[in-house]
Design a protein around this motif. Structure first.
Motif, PDB file in Angstrom:
ATOM      1  N   MET A 187      -6.701  13.064  10.842  1.00 36.46           N
ATOM      2  CA  MET A 187      -5.818  14.199  10.603  1.00 36.46           C
ATOM      3  C   MET A 187      -6.422  15.159   9.580  1.00 36.46           C
ATOM      4  O   MET A 187      -7.024  14.745   8.597  1.00 36.46           O
ATOM      5  CB  MET A 187      -4.455  13.726  10.072  1.00 36.46           C
ATOM      6  N   ALA A 188      -6.259  16.446   9.831  1.00 35.26           N
ATOM      7  CA  ALA A 188      -6.676  17.447   8.858  1.00 35.26           C
ATOM      8  C   ALA A 188      -5.595  17.586   7.794  1.00 35.26           C
ATOM      9  O   ALA A 188      -4.407  17.504   8.088  1.00 35.26           O
ATOM     10  CB  ALA A 188      -6.912  18.776   9.550  1.00 35.26           C
ATOM     11  N   ASP A 189      -6.028  17.777   6.552  1.00 39.73           N
ATOM     12  CA  ASP A 189      -5.065  17.981   5.466  1.00 39.73           C
ATOM     13  C   ASP A 189      -4.535  19.412   5.540  1.00 39.73           C
ATOM     14  O   ASP A 189      -5.323  20.369   5.468  1.00 39.73           O
ATOM     15  CB  ASP A 189      -5.743  17.754   4.105  1.00 39.73           C
ATOM     16  N   ASN A 190      -3.221  19.568   5.679  1.00 39.56           N
ATOM     17  CA  ASN A 190      -2.650  20.901   5.687  1.00 39.56           C
ATOM     18  C   ASN A 190      -1.168  20.844   5.367  1.00 39.56           C
ATOM     19  O   ASN A 190      -0.534  19.790   5.453  1.00 39.56           O
ATOM     20  CB  ASN A 190      -2.892  21.618   7.027  1.00 39.56           C
ATOM     21  N   THR A 191      -0.631  21.995   4.994  1.00 42.24           N
ATOM     22  CA  THR A 191       0.803  22.167   4.783  1.00 42.24           C
ATOM     23  C   THR A 191       1.287  23.286   5.690  1.00 42.24           C
ATOM     24  O   THR A 191       0.721  24.384   5.691  1.00 42.24           O
ATOM     25  CB  THR A 191       1.113  22.517   3.320  1.00 42.24           C
ATOM     26  N   THR A 192       2.308  23.007   6.474  1.00 45.77           N
ATOM     27  CA  THR A 192       2.906  23.995   7.365  1.00 45.77           C
ATOM     28  C   THR A 192       4.327  24.245   6.905  1.00 45.77           C
ATOM     29  O   THR A 192       5.093  23.296   6.710  1.00 45.77           O
ATOM     30  CB  THR A 192       2.899  23.504   8.825  1.00 45.77           C
ATOM     31  N   MET A 193       4.668  25.508   6.720  1.00 46.35           N
ATOM     32  CA  MET A 193       6.025  25.871   6.301  1.00 46.35           C
ATOM     33  C   MET A 193       6.770  26.470   7.484  1.00 46.35           C
ATOM     34  O   MET A 193       6.316  27.446   8.092  1.00 46.35           O
ATOM     35  CB  MET A 193       5.980  26.878   5.156  1.00 46.35           C
ATOM     36  N   PHE A 194       7.897  25.880   7.794  1.00 47.73           N
ATOM     37  CA  PHE A 194       8.741  26.372   8.884  1.00 47.73           C
ATOM     38  C   PHE A 194      10.041  26.928   8.318  1.00 47.73           C
ATOM     39  O   PHE A 194      10.755  26.241   7.585  1.00 47.73           O
ATOM     40  CB  PHE A 194       9.089  25.238   9.854  1.00 47.73           C
ATOM     41  N   ASP A 195      10.326  28.178   8.650  1.00 51.29           N
ATOM     42  CA  ASP A 195      11.654  28.741   8.432  1.00 51.29           C
ATOM     43  C   ASP A 195      12.372  28.730   9.775  1.00 51.29           C
ATOM     44  O   ASP A 195      11.809  29.158  10.791  1.00 51.29           O
ATOM     45  CB  ASP A 195      11.579  30.171   7.901  1.00 51.29           C
ATOM     46  N   LEU A 196      13.600  28.256   9.783  1.00 56.94           N
ATOM     47  CA  LEU A 196      14.418  28.287  10.982  1.00 56.94           C
ATOM     48  C   LEU A 196      15.617  29.180  10.720  1.00 56.94           C
ATOM     49  O   LEU A 196      16.240  29.092   9.656  1.00 56.94           O
ATOM     50  CB  LEU A 196      14.898  26.875  11.360  1.00 56.94           C
ATOM     51  N   ILE A 197      15.934  30.051  11.658  1.00 57.67           N
ATOM     52  CA  ILE A 197      17.109  30.900  11.517  1.00 57.67           C
ATOM     53  C   ILE A 197      17.955  30.797  12.785  1.00 57.67           C
ATOM     54  O   ILE A 197      17.428  30.858  13.900  1.00 57.67           O
ATOM     55  CB  ILE A 197      16.734  32.368  11.227  1.00 57.67           C
ATOM     56  N   ARG A 198      19.251  30.592  12.579  1.00 55.39           N
ATOM     57  CA  ARG A 198      20.165  30.602  13.715  1.00 55.39           C
ATOM     58  C   ARG A 198      20.460  32.053  14.083  1.00 55.39           C
ATOM     59  O   ARG A 198      20.496  32.930  13.221  1.00 55.39           O
ATOM     60  CB  ARG A 198      21.472  29.888  13.369  1.00 55.39           C
ATOM     61  N   HIS A 199      20.659  32.292  15.361  1.00 55.35           N
ATOM     62  CA  HIS A 199      21.039  33.638  15.814  1.00 55.35           C
ATOM     63  C   HIS A 199      22.336  34.086  15.134  1.00 55.35           C
ATOM     64  O   HIS A 199      23.132  33.274  14.665  1.00 55.35           O
ATOM     65  CB  HIS A 199      21.231  33.649  17.331  1.00 55.35           C
ATOM     66  N   GLY A 200      22.557  35.397  15.113  1.00 54.09           N
ATOM     67  CA  GLY A 200      23.811  35.953  14.621  1.00 54.09           C
ATOM     68  C   GLY A 200      24.902  35.875  15.676  1.00 54.09           C
ATOM     69  O   GLY A 200      24.725  35.271  16.736  1.00 54.09           O
ATOM     70  N   GLU A 201      26.020  36.515  15.381  1.00 54.22           N
ATOM     71  CA  GLU A 201      27.163  36.481  16.297  1.00 54.22           C
ATOM     72  C   GLU A 201      26.811  37.145  17.631  1.00 54.22           C
ATOM     73  O   GLU A 201      26.372  38.294  17.652  1.00 54.22           O
ATOM     74  CB  GLU A 201      28.349  37.211  15.677  1.00 54.22           C
ATOM     75  N   PRO A 202      27.019  36.469  18.750  1.00 50.76           N
ATOM     76  CA  PRO A 202      26.794  37.097  20.056  1.00 50.76           C
ATOM     77  C   PRO A 202      28.005  37.921  20.488  1.00 50.76           C
ATOM     78  O   PRO A 202      29.103  37.791  19.936  1.00 50.76           O
ATOM     79  CB  PRO A 202      26.596  35.904  21.001  1.00 50.76           C
ATOM     80  N   GLU A 203      27.796  38.749  21.492  1.00 52.59           N
ATOM     81  CA  GLU A 203      28.913  39.459  22.100  1.00 52.59           C
ATOM     82  C   GLU A 203      29.904  38.435  22.665  1.00 52.59           C
ATOM     83  O   GLU A 203      29.505  37.462  23.303  1.00 52.59           O
ATOM     84  CB  GLU A 203      28.411  40.388  23.203  1.00 52.59           C
ATOM     85  N   GLY A 204      31.186  38.672  22.411  1.00 51.65           N
ATOM     86  CA  GLY A 204      32.196  37.710  22.832  1.00 51.65           C
ATOM     87  C   GLY A 204      32.683  36.837  21.694  1.00 51.65           C
ATOM     88  O   GLY A 204      33.687  36.146  21.841  1.00 51.65           O
ATOM     89  N   GLY A 205      31.956  36.858  20.553  1.00 53.75           N
ATOM     90  CA  GLY A 205      32.410  36.127  19.376  1.00 53.75           C
ATOM     91  C   GLY A 205      32.202  34.629  19.461  1.00 53.75           C
ATOM     92  O   GLY A 205      31.590  34.116  20.397  1.00 53.75           O
ATOM     93  N   PRO A 206      32.727  33.908  18.463  1.00 55.45           N
ATOM     94  CA  PRO A 206      32.510  32.460  18.389  1.00 55.45           C
ATOM     95  C   PRO A 206      33.133  31.718  19.571  1.00 55.45           C
ATOM     96  O   PRO A 206      34.282  31.968  19.944  1.00 55.45           O
ATOM     97  CB  PRO A 206      33.205  32.070  17.075  1.00 55.45           C
ATOM     98  N   MET A 207      32.362  30.816  20.148  1.00 54.43           N
ATOM     99  CA  MET A 207      32.842  29.948  21.225  1.00 54.43           C
ATOM    100  C   MET A 207      31.782  28.878  21.456  1.00 54.43           C
ATOM    101  O   MET A 207      30.680  28.952  20.906  1.00 54.43           O
ATOM    102  CB  MET A 207      33.073  30.737  22.516  1.00 54.43           C
ATOM    103  N   TYR A 208      32.114  27.885  22.281  1.00 57.20           N
ATOM    104  CA  TYR A 208      31.097  26.946  22.735  1.00 57.20           C
ATOM    105  C   TYR A 208      30.292  27.667  23.815  1.00 57.20           C
ATOM    106  O   TYR A 208      30.705  27.763  24.959  1.00 57.20           O
ATOM    107  CB  TYR A 208      31.741  25.661  23.268  1.00 57.20           C
ATOM    108  N   ARG A 209      29.138  28.197  23.414  1.00 53.93           N
ATOM    109  CA  ARG A 209      28.377  29.080  24.287  1.00 53.93           C
ATOM    110  C   ARG A 209      27.292  28.324  25.041  1.00 53.93           C
ATOM    111  O   ARG A 209      27.106  28.512  26.230  1.00 53.93           O
ATOM    112  CB  ARG A 209      27.780  30.212  23.444  1.00 53.93           C
TER     113      ARG A 209
END
Length: 208
Positions: A2-24
């Protein structure tokens, strides 16, 4: 070796979709005007990414394209990062599902492994495809700063994998509001691979 490395992951959830909150789930609604604003507000001046990975769903992919163009970085679409399919619950609000199928909904949140939504995707299948994608991008983009634009369920699976949270508790152990962000650091060396949750929530005050 294995190569020595550091990987940084940012995860972002999508914003509000058209139709508003629901089990989409698999319903492919685009972002509402509010959703676009939520996502733009979640990005900070300190942010820097070498690559962006996105779910193919419109509520993720359109914003990911905007950012990739802004930062002039590669954009990768990964079908494995789709949200879990909620079956018969899709297109209905939590209150509507609770009113008609409350016991089953409560059982799902208590133990999604044993309680698949009617006609929906088993949690084990969902987890398998998300973690498969997560491992792939750790290797493919090793040593880089990466943004993943995805869904609440996907973020729960990634954080659960990083923190060794059992799948049974992975849905109920983390809140993921619209435009919520998480940061996971992956360190790889000859001693193995180590994952750690660095932050979850508001990033405006987080130092790079």
């Amino acid at each position: 070796m294995m190569a020595d490395n550091t990987t940084m992951f940012d995860l972002i959830r999508h914003g509000e979709p058209e139709g508003g909150p629901m089990y989409r789930g698999s319903i492919d609604d685009p972002l509402s005007d509010t959703g676009w604003q939520q996502m733009r507000d979640a990005i900070t001046e300190a942010d820097h990414w070498d690559a962006i990975v996105t779910s193919p769903m419109l509520r993720c992919a359109h914003f990911a394209r905007e950012l990739a163009d802004r930062y002039q970085v590669p954009l990768h679409r990964d079908d494995r990062l789709r949200e879990i399919n909620f079956g018969e619950w899709e297109g209905r609000t939590a209150d509507e599902v609770m009113a008609s199928n409350g016991e089953k909904l409560s059982q799902f949140w208590a133990d999604p492994v044993s309680n698949t939504p009617p006609g929906g995707e088993p949690a084990t299948d969902f987890n398998h495809r998300v973690v498969e994608s997560w491992r792939h991008w750790q290797q493919e983009l090793a040593g880089q700063n990466v943004l993943i634009v995805c869904h609440g369920g996907v973020i729960r699976m990634v954080v659960a994998d990083a923190m060794n949270i059992p799948l049974k508790h992975a849905f109920s152990s983390l809140t993921t509001p619209y435009a919520c962000r998480s940061r996971v650091q992956v360190d790889t060396s000859t001693h193995g691979r180590f994952q750690s949750l660095v932050a979850h929530g508001a990033f405006k005050t987080l130092k790079p």
